[in-house]
Design a protein around this motif. Structure first.
Motif, PDB file in Angstrom:
ATOM      1  N   GLY A 244       0.845  -1.188   0.000  1.00 39.90           N
ATOM      2  CA  GLY A 244       0.000   0.000   0.000  1.00 39.90           C
ATOM      3  C   GLY A 244       0.879   1.236   0.000  1.00 39.90           C
ATOM      4  N   ALA A 245       0.758   2.066  -1.053  1.00 44.45           N
ATOM      5  CA  ALA A 245       1.693   3.176  -1.249  1.00 44.45           C
ATOM      6  C   ALA A 245       1.147   4.514  -0.816  1.00 44.45           C
ATOM      7  CB  ALA A 245       2.100   3.256  -2.724  1.00 44.45           C
ATOM      8  N   ASP A 246      -0.093   4.557  -0.290  1.00 46.77           N
ATOM      9  CA  ASP A 246      -0.759   5.819   0.019  1.00 46.77           C
ATOM     10  C   ASP A 246      -1.060   6.533  -1.316  1.00 46.77           C
ATOM     11  OD1 ASP A 246      -1.858   7.977   1.481  1.00 46.77           O
ATOM     12  OD2 ASP A 246      -0.355   7.744   3.036  1.00 46.77           O
ATOM     13  N   ASP A 247      -1.448   7.794  -1.271  1.00 48.25           N
ATOM     14  CA  ASP A 247      -1.789   8.525  -2.497  1.00 48.25           C
ATOM     15  C   ASP A 247      -0.512   9.069  -3.121  1.00 48.25           C
ATOM     16  OD1 ASP A 247      -2.979   9.926  -4.521  1.00 48.25           O
ATOM     17  OD2 ASP A 247      -3.615  11.592  -3.227  1.00 48.25           O
ATOM     18  N   VAL A 248       0.256   8.173  -3.740  1.00 46.27           N
ATOM     19  CA  VAL A 248       1.557   8.556  -4.249  1.00 46.27           C
ATOM     20  C   VAL A 248       1.456   9.417  -5.510  1.00 46.27           C
ATOM     21  CG1 VAL A 248       1.929   6.535  -5.714  1.00 46.27           C
ATOM     22  CG2 VAL A 248       3.894   7.643  -4.617  1.00 46.27           C
ATOM     23  N   THR A 249       0.305   9.370  -6.194  1.00 47.93           N
ATOM     24  CA  THR A 249       0.147  10.163  -7.421  1.00 47.93           C
ATOM     25  C   THR A 249      -0.525  11.508  -7.168  1.00 47.93           C
ATOM     26  OG1 THR A 249      -1.946   9.047  -7.879  1.00 47.93           O
ATOM     27  CG2 THR A 249       0.066   8.123  -8.876  1.00 47.93           C
ATOM     28  N   GLY A 250      -1.026  11.745  -5.961  1.00 52.19           N
ATOM     29  CA  GLY A 250      -1.577  13.048  -5.609  1.00 52.19           C
ATOM     30  C   GLY A 250      -2.946  13.351  -6.166  1.00 52.19           C
ATOM     31  N   ASP A 251      -3.735  12.301  -6.508  1.00 51.25           N
ATOM     32  CA  ASP A 251      -5.079  12.543  -7.061  1.00 51.25           C
ATOM     33  C   ASP A 251      -6.172  12.358  -6.018  1.00 51.25           C
ATOM     34  OD1 ASP A 251      -5.032   9.838  -6.690  1.00 51.25           O
ATOM     35  OD2 ASP A 251      -5.529   9.316  -8.775  1.00 51.25           O
ATOM     36  N   GLY A 252      -5.776  12.123  -4.766  1.00 56.19           N
ATOM     37  CA  GLY A 252      -6.763  11.977  -3.702  1.00 56.19           C
ATOM     38  C   GLY A 252      -7.169  10.558  -3.403  1.00 56.19           C
ATOM     39  N   HIS A 253      -6.620   9.571  -4.124  1.00 53.09           N
ATOM     40  CA  HIS A 253      -6.982   8.163  -3.912  1.00 53.09           C
ATOM     41  C   HIS A 253      -5.724   7.346  -3.631  1.00 53.09           C
ATOM     42  CE1 HIS A 253     -10.746   9.504  -5.471  1.00 53.09           C
ATOM     43  NE2 HIS A 253     -10.274   9.694  -6.702  1.00 53.09           N
TER      44      HIS A 253
ATOM     45  N   ASP B 298       7.225  16.873   2.424  1.00 51.98           N
ATOM     46  CA  ASP B 298       7.126  17.678   1.199  1.00 51.98           C
ATOM     47  C   ASP B 298       5.768  17.543   0.513  1.00 51.98           C
ATOM     48  OD1 ASP B 298       7.266  15.121   0.223  1.00 51.98           O
ATOM     49  OD2 ASP B 298       9.030  15.443  -1.044  1.00 51.98           O
ATOM     50  N   GLY B 299       4.849  16.819   1.148  1.00 58.05           N
ATOM     51  CA  GLY B 299       3.515  16.669   0.589  1.00 58.05           C
ATOM     52  C   GLY B 299       3.316  15.436  -0.261  1.00 58.05           C
ATOM     53  N   HIS B 300       4.374  14.623  -0.450  1.00 63.27           N
ATOM     54  CA  HIS B 300       4.271  13.424  -1.280  1.00 63.27           C
ATOM     55  C   HIS B 300       4.663  12.201  -0.474  1.00 63.27           C
ATOM     56  CE1 HIS B 300       3.864  16.312  -4.442  1.00 63.27           C
ATOM     57  NE2 HIS B 300       5.124  16.714  -4.357  1.00 63.27           N
ATOM     58  N   PRO B 301       3.847  11.127  -0.491  1.00 62.89           N
ATOM     59  CA  PRO B 301       4.192   9.907   0.232  1.00 62.89           C
ATOM     60  C   PRO B 301       5.494   9.299  -0.282  1.00 62.89           C
ATOM     61  CG  PRO B 301       1.883   9.904  -0.382  1.00 62.89           C
ATOM     62  CD  PRO B 301       2.525  11.046  -1.120  1.00 62.89           C
ATOM     63  N   ASP B 302       6.211   8.681   0.629  1.00 66.42           N
ATOM     64  CA  ASP B 302       7.526   8.114   0.328  1.00 66.42           C
ATOM     65  C   ASP B 302       7.510   6.596   0.499  1.00 66.42           C
ATOM     66  OD1 ASP B 302       8.506  10.820   0.119  1.00 66.42           O
ATOM     67  OD2 ASP B 302       8.520  10.879   2.301  1.00 66.42           O
ATOM     68  N   LEU B 303       8.584   5.981   0.078  1.00 65.91           N
ATOM     69  CA  LEU B 303       8.711   4.523   0.130  1.00 65.91           C
ATOM     70  C   LEU B 303      10.035   4.163   0.799  1.00 65.91           C
ATOM     71  CD1 LEU B 303       7.384   1.814  -0.927  1.00 65.91           C
ATOM     72  CD2 LEU B 303       8.941   2.019  -2.891  1.00 65.91           C
TER      73      LEU B 303
END
Length: 571
Positions: free
Chosen positions: A416-425, A475-480
């Motif tokens: 599960g990567a969280d909302d890694v693309t930033g579209d809300g899903h 920075d507002g973006h999920p990480d791995l």
């Protein structure tokens, strides 16, 4: 005339009177003297008041005037008619007294301090930067040649009062800290009294917590600024949000709006201010000690007062805490309730259900919240992928499963990567047996739950673990996170785009092969930064608290508890 000469003259006169002799007409006293008259009061940090020093019958020899301050001159400034500051000198052997010399310079260039004084008035000016109520000033006449005192002004010694505003919250917070319950705003009216000769037309008031004060309560400036919401108002105007300023010295300042001074028809002028504080739940219990400071429009300090705020500990709402899921060897899935408290991360566990042993991969797409939100996907042994949508019901957090499709046993790892693309899903990562990493972008629906897969890159079979841990770097973006076969942990920071999905990897450190499980539980400590849980081979669970930065990414680990090797899956 010296005291001995006056005594001898008085003795001769007394003898003459006793003998019945006439002494002739009275002779005017020609002894030198000096007096000081002061303004009754002056305003703190305002225009100076006039001070008059009067010399009578000055001696013909060189002399000068000394102004003696028994309580010292701290906060007081004496200037001459030209605006020159007259320096204050400590009195030898007295830790508080000081003196200021007037016209001590050798103006007639004969090598003797002072000069023949002229009878009459000398105008000086006195101002104050600090309160000095009842400051005494005694005038003396000093012989320049010998340094001996020729005359000391008789009592009563003149005093001066420095007017200052009364700066104090109506609730007397400095002596009786008022509790701030987490999540419940508290109001702090501040009516500034101005018993001044010339009150300022407007004031600027600040509340400051020094770095030392913050540290004593176990806080940082950044933590308080982010988690203590404040609204301010002045002059009865509607309240607006107050902004915190983090200063270079580690202190934190909140500024009230500029406030006009109110002048009633009778009574003391005043400035009505109001402050409302609302602590967020992740601001831990403790005492916030600070200082109120009021300045005039020119920036001069008018008054200061200590203030203390007691933060009461509380439990955050379920929507702000994160839970941990564990499947035991019998196939039972358990939920551990997050507390948001680092000292005790989880409360008691609840049974979610049985039969979970049929799955060989279980992953939360974006973490599981305490309010029952958060989606889970599970792959069964036949390769079918199932979606368990979050219900929003704390008692039953997962809805009935939805079949997503078959053929998922081609993948050796699901993350599960969280909302890694930033579209809300929230999105899903899948690594196949050849080491290629694929992105399944979430749709926010049950059918289809994901868009067609997108190839991210190859070579990912060098990793034994991949962990979606949320926005670790802030920075507002999920990480791995990725652990390689040698035990080195790597960070892939998210870009918010599908190509590239992640920035080049960053090495975090070695020795991570001591752990049999790594779980990105998001912000389990409720400090605003995602955290990491790690279970070692002995079943001990460790907490790595996130810092919100990349260096270091985590605080040193903290032992959470033992016995966690009963679970063969944690998410």
């Amino acid at each position: 005339m010296s005291s001995q000469r006056r005594m001898r003259a008085a003795l001769v006169s007394a003898i003459a009177i006793a003998a019945g002799l006439t002494t002739g007409p009275a002779v005017a006293d020609t002894s030198p003297s000096v007096t000081a008259s002061l303004p009754q009061s002056i305003d703190i940090a305002d225009a100076p008041g006039d001070m008059t020093v009067t010399v009578t019958n000055p001696p013909a020899t060189d002399a000068f005037i000394r102004l003696y301050f028994p309580g010292g001159t701290t906060g007081l400034t004496i200037t001459d008619s030209n605006g020159t500051v007259l320096p204050a000198t400590p009195v030898t052997g007295d830790t508080t007294a000081t003196y200021v010399d007037v016209d001590r310079a050798d103006s007639n260039n004969n090598g003797v301090p002072g000069a023949p004084l002229q009878a009459g008035d000398i105008t000086l000016h006195i101002s104050a930067a600090y309160p000095a109520n009842g400051a005494e000033i005694q005038a003396e006449l000093i012989d320049g040649a010998t340094g001996h005192t020729l005359y000391v002004a008789t009592r009563p010694v003149p005093t001066i009062t420095v007017n200052e505003p009364g700066l104090r919250h109506a609730t007397e917070l400095d002596s009786n800290p008022y509790p701030l319950m987490q999540g419940a705003p508290a109001d702090y009216p501040l009516d500034v009294k101005l018993p001044m000769l010339a009150p300022p037309a407007e004031t600027r008031t600040t509340l400051t917590f020094s770095a030392a004060q913050l540290a004593s309560g176990g806080y940082t400036a950044a933590q308080v600024a982010a988690n203590l919401h404040a609204t301010c108002s002045a002059d009865g105007n509607p309240a607006t949000a107050c902004t915190w300023t983090q200063n270079a010295d580690g202190s934190l300042t909140l500024s009230y709006p500029e406030a006009a001074t109110l002048f009633p028809t009778s009574g003391t002028a005043h400035v009505p201010l109001d402050l409302t504080l609302n602590p967020y739940y992740w601001l831990h219990a403790g005492t916030l000690a600070g200082t109120l400071t009021m300045r005039n429009a020119g920036g001069a300090v008018l008054a200061t007062a200590p203030q203390s705020f007691q933060i009461s500990g509380g439990w955050p709402p379920d929507s702000l805490v994160w839970d941990l899921l564990g499947r035991d060897s019998s196939g039972t899935l358990w939920r551990y309730h997050g507390t948001g408290q680092p000292s005790s991360l989880f409360g008691g566990r609840d049974k979610i259900g049985t039969g979970w042993g049929q799955y060989n991969a279980i992953t939360s797409l974006a973490g599981q919240r305490g309010d029952g939100t958060g989606d889970l996907v599970a792959r069964d042994t036949s390769g079918v992928l199932w979606l368990y949508p979050g219900s929003g019901n704390e008692a039953a957090p997962l809805k009935t499963r939805v079949r997503l499709g078959s053929g998922w046993n081609v993948y050796t790892m699901l993350v599960g990567a969280d909302d890694v693309t930033g579209d809300g899903h929230p999105d899903l990562l899948a690594r196949d047996s050849s080491g290629v990493l694929w992105l399944y972008q979430g749709t926010g629906q049950a059918a289809p739950a994901f868009k067609p897969r997108v190839r991210i890159g190859s070579g990912w079979n060098t990793y034994t673990m991949l962990v979606g841990a949320g926005d670790l770097t802030g920075d507002g973006h999920p990480d791995l996170l990725a652990r390689d076969t040698s035990g080195v942990l790597w960070l892939y920071t998210g870009t918010g785009n599908t190509s590239p999905l992640y920035n080049p990897r960053i090495r975090l450190g070695s020795g991570w092969n001591t752990y049999s499980a790594l779980v990105g539980v998001r912000d389990v400590t409720d400090d605003g930064h995602p955290d990491l849980l790690a279970r070692d081979h002995n079943g001990v669970l460790w907490l790595y608290t996130g810092t919100g930065g990349s260096n270091p990414l985590f605080e040193p680990r903290t032992r959470t508890g033992s016995g966690w090797n009963e679970y063969n899956s944690l998410s």
